[in-house]
Scaffold this motif. Structure first.
Motif, mmCIF file in Angstrom:
data_model
loop_
_atom_site.group_PDB
_atom_site.id
_atom_site.type_symbol
_atom_site.label_atom_id
_atom_site.label_comp_id
_atom_site.label_asym_id
_atom_site.label_seq_id
_atom_site.Cartn_x
_atom_site.Cartn_y
_atom_site.Cartn_z
ATOM 1 N N UNK A 166 1.277 -23.129 -30.320
ATOM 2 C CA UNK A 166 1.001 -21.689 -30.361
ATOM 3 C C UNK A 166 0.316 -21.276 -31.661
ATOM 4 N N UNK A 167 -0.581 -20.295 -31.536
ATOM 5 C CA UNK A 167 -1.210 -19.660 -32.696
ATOM 6 C C UNK A 167 -0.683 -18.237 -32.888
ATOM 7 N N UNK A 168 -0.067 -17.699 -31.868
ATOM 8 C CA UNK A 168 0.645 -16.428 -31.971
ATOM 9 C C UNK A 168 1.829 -16.492 -31.017
ATOM 10 N N UNK A 169 2.954 -15.930 -31.428
ATOM 11 C CA UNK A 169 4.175 -15.969 -30.626
ATOM 12 C C UNK A 169 4.669 -14.546 -30.415
ATOM 13 N N UNK A 170 4.792 -14.169 -29.148
ATOM 14 C CA UNK A 170 5.330 -12.870 -28.768
ATOM 15 C C UNK A 170 6.814 -13.073 -28.489
ATOM 16 N N UNK A 171 7.657 -12.356 -29.225
ATOM 17 C CA UNK A 171 9.088 -12.615 -29.150
ATOM 18 C C UNK A 171 9.889 -11.323 -29.006
ATOM 19 N N UNK A 172 11.150 -11.456 -28.660
ATOM 20 C CA UNK A 172 12.040 -10.308 -28.481
ATOM 21 C C UNK A 172 13.300 -10.524 -29.299
ATOM 22 N N UNK A 173 13.569 -9.628 -30.228
ATOM 23 C CA UNK A 173 14.831 -9.635 -30.979
ATOM 24 C C UNK A 173 15.377 -8.210 -31.068
ATOM 25 N N UNK A 209 -6.694 -13.989 -38.514
ATOM 26 C CA UNK A 209 -6.822 -14.885 -39.660
ATOM 27 C C UNK A 209 -6.638 -16.347 -39.298
ATOM 28 N N UNK A 210 -7.096 -16.739 -38.106
ATOM 29 C CA UNK A 210 -6.929 -18.103 -37.617
ATOM 30 C C UNK A 210 -8.212 -18.902 -37.792
ATOM 31 N N UNK A 211 -8.061 -20.201 -38.011
ATOM 32 C CA UNK A 211 -9.217 -21.074 -38.197
ATOM 33 C C UNK A 211 -9.807 -21.485 -36.850
ATOM 34 N N UNK A 212 -11.045 -21.989 -36.901
ATOM 35 C CA UNK A 212 -11.698 -22.541 -35.717
ATOM 36 C C UNK A 212 -11.157 -23.949 -35.475
#
Length: 443
Positions: free
Chosen positions: A233-240, A432-435
């Motif tokens: 993953x490069x982004x994580x959608x989470x629930x807390x 802000x992620x790399x290629x």
């Protein structure tokens, strides 16, 4: 004031009329617009004008006569809608949910490459494994495969998709009209994948897209989900439900990412926040109470039963939350089941009280407050190791998203926490992620 260098990411989690399960019953909810593309285009443009990172679309591939009676339908398939939104926006990212349990890697890789081209580099794929028998029964299955099996398939699915995205090198296209050579065949690769779940020759029939591959987003927080996220993953959608839980999850994931030899700054953790925004706290709480009065508890019980994979429809509402099987025995949504059980036990809630809590955001953090108070919460989580940003989930779309854009975002900008202008054109640049490199690159 916030850290001037680090900015939070903000996505609009676009639900049809809002994330409260009864948002469609709100007096001025524009139910008639839910089938119109212009409605979604207006929301996307509003999010882009506010300089948000992305539009995020969830998906579920089932419904039932009982569910539609109570307003539970998803309308548009995500990549189809996002392709339309790509044509009416210029900067905002476009993240769509597609399940690895009911698709093939080649089709999904092609769809997201197409979306990345059509949007000039703004595509993101939210990778899910699905979790209900109702969905499985629409795809030639009697029941959903067990949790571990779904993640095994997802892992191989993603490995195949990445190989397909890499099957064209960046400079493969020559388009030499004099020689008649369109592409250098030495730079277009068959992948010849043969695994447990998939056999795919390749190459993909579309060149490498502007971002090289879509941003890879993941939304599971079970043990299998966290391990999968730490690898891919490069982004994580989470629930807390609390800062404490969010910070613990954040630290756990970042360490797992490091353990997998990856840079933790290249994985953005984005909890869901479900606001009801009032000019005063009293107004916000009153609106929240009105929403709770619109809940259909029979429908809520049905939804909860489907989510945890246990029939609770006859359970008494005003008694303590019923005991569920051990987590290892749950084959539905493990992480959300664990969150719900822990919430009920921690606060000693009845089943009815749990359903009320879930009604505003399905287990995501709900808050009814003023714009300043909401900005305070986002700032605290962001600056104290619980989040890199947030998926904003307005409980009533036409009220709370408007107020978030008009009142909360400017407050975050004043504090130096959120951008005032886009500094890039692609979703990777926003995050802000790399290629990513190409595994088939010619030496």
């Amino acid at each position: 004031m916030g850290n001037k260098e680090r900015k939070m990411s903000l996505n609009l989690f676009l639900s049809v009329l809002g994330h409260h399960e009864s948002s469609w019953r709100y007096p001025d909810a524009p139910v008639e617009k839910a089938k119109n593309f212009s409605y979604y285009a207006e929301l996307a443009k509003k999010a882009e004008n506010a300089k948000m990172d992305a539009i995020f679309l969830a998906d579920r591939t089932s419904t039932s006569p009982q569910s539609v009676k109570n307003g539970a339908t998803g309308f548009f398939e995500p990549t189809t809608l996002l392709s339309g939104l790509a044509a009416v926006t210029e900067k905002i990212g476009l993240i769509g949910t597609v399940s690895t349990s009911f698709n093939e890697p080649y089709n999904v890789a092609r769809r997201f490459s197409s979306l990345d081209f059509l949007s000039n580099g703004r595509a993101g794929w939210n990778i899910i494994t699905s979790g209900t028998d109702e969905e499985a029964q629409n795809f030639n299955l009697e029941q959903i495969p067990n949790h571990a099996r779904r993640y095994q398939r997802a892992k191989e699915f993603l490995e195949v998709a990445v190989k397909l995205w890499d099957s064209w090198e960046d400079n493969a296209i020559l388009a030499n009209k004099e020689t008649g050579v369109f592409a250098d065949s030495q730079k277009v690769h068959e992948i010849n994948h043969k695994g447990e779940f998939f056999q795919v020759r390749g190459p993909l029939n579309i060149p490498r897209s502007p971002q090289k591959r879509p941003v890879l987003v993941q939304a599971g927080t079970s043990e299998n989900g966290k391990e999968f996220a730490a690898i891919y993953a490069e982004a994580i959608f989470t629930a807390q439900q609390s800062f404490k839980d969010a910070r613990a999850f954040y630290q756990d994931i970042k360490q797992r990412v490091i353990n997998n030899g990856r840079n933790p700054e290249q994985v953005k953790i984005l909890p869901g926040i479900c606001p009801i925004i009032g000019e005063t706290e009293e107004e916000a709480i009153e609106r929240e109470s009105k929403m709770q009065e619109l809940i259909n508890f029979d429908h809520s019980l049905l939804k909860l039963s489907n989510r945890v994979g246990v029939d609770l429809t006859s359970a008494p509402l005003d008694e303590p939350f019923p005991e569920l099987p051990e987590l290892d025995e749950i084959q539905g949504h493990k992480s959300r089941t664990q969150l719900i059980v822990e919430l009920a036990q921690r606060e000693n809630l009845t089943l009815r009280q749990v359903l009320i809590r879930l009604g505003g955001g399905r287990g995501h953090y709900t808050i009814a407050a003023t714009p300043k108070k909401i900005a305070d919460v986002l700032e605290y989580w962001f600056l104290n190791g619980a989040a890199d940003g947030f998926n904003i989930m307005p409980q009533v779309m036409n009220h709370d998203f408007e107020r978030f854009v008009q009142l909360v975002i400017p407050e975050l900008q004043r504090r130096g926490l959120f951008r005032t202008e886009y500094t890039g054109d692609t979703l990777r640049e926003h995050f802000g992620l790399t290629i990513p490199s190409n595994q088939f690159l010619s030496v």
